[in-house]
Design an enzyme around this catalytic site. Sequence first.
Site, mmCIF file in Angstrom:
data_model
loop_
_atom_site.group_PDB
_atom_site.id
_atom_site.type_symbol
_atom_site.label_atom_id
_atom_site.label_comp_id
_atom_site.label_asym_id
_atom_site.label_seq_id
_atom_site.Cartn_x
_atom_site.Cartn_y
_atom_site.Cartn_z
ATOM 1 C CB ALA A 85 -0.922 0.011 1.218
ATOM 2 C CB VAL A 119 8.033 -1.246 4.896
ATOM 3 C CG1 VAL A 119 9.007 -2.123 4.109
ATOM 4 C CG2 VAL A 119 8.310 -1.373 6.387
ATOM 5 C CB CYS A 120 4.884 0.626 0.820
ATOM 6 S SG CYS A 120 4.125 -0.957 1.256
ATOM 7 C CB THR A 121 7.052 5.415 1.883
ATOM 8 O OG1 THR A 121 5.624 5.530 1.847
ATOM 9 C CG2 THR A 121 7.692 6.737 1.507
ATOM 10 C CG MET A 172 7.338 2.298 -4.007
ATOM 11 S SD MET A 172 7.599 1.266 -5.484
ATOM 12 C CE MET A 172 8.105 -0.294 -4.735
#
Length: 159
Positions: free
Chosen positions: A42, A47-49, A52
Amino acid sequence: MSETGDSAPDFTAPLANGDVDSFTLSERLEEEAPIVLAFFPAAFTGVCTDEMCTFQSRLAEFENVNASVYGVSRDSPFTLNEFRDQNDLEFGLISDFNAEIITDYGIEMDFEDLGVYGVAKRSVFVVDDSGEIVYSWVSDDPGVEPEYVEVEAAAEDAA
């Protein structure tokens, strides 16, 4: 689950690239292979930020071997465009809003305690110009990021 040596499931989905365009994997492979598909649960989560943004900071390494990087999540293309803007991401993000790609790649996961179902496991696939998955990494732990050096090496080998 899709693995190294498998044919990459083809798909067409919205691409958040500052605008919203259509992305068809098989068509993009003709011009942009190898393609790195970095699935994440999401947008706007820690962690996703980080993941990316790490791909963004290493984007030159991928471009040096003529590899293209795309993030993939269940977020809407409009959410993904805002996520791109806020994090200065130069690569496109693919919206799998209906979880069709996640299902085809066999990488669904749930956060039952949060009531969130059918998001992508953090996963990376490198697809060569023939549509073969030449590298796959799938984590059951959403807090773990991929080994970026391994992804870069696989993209270089596939170039």
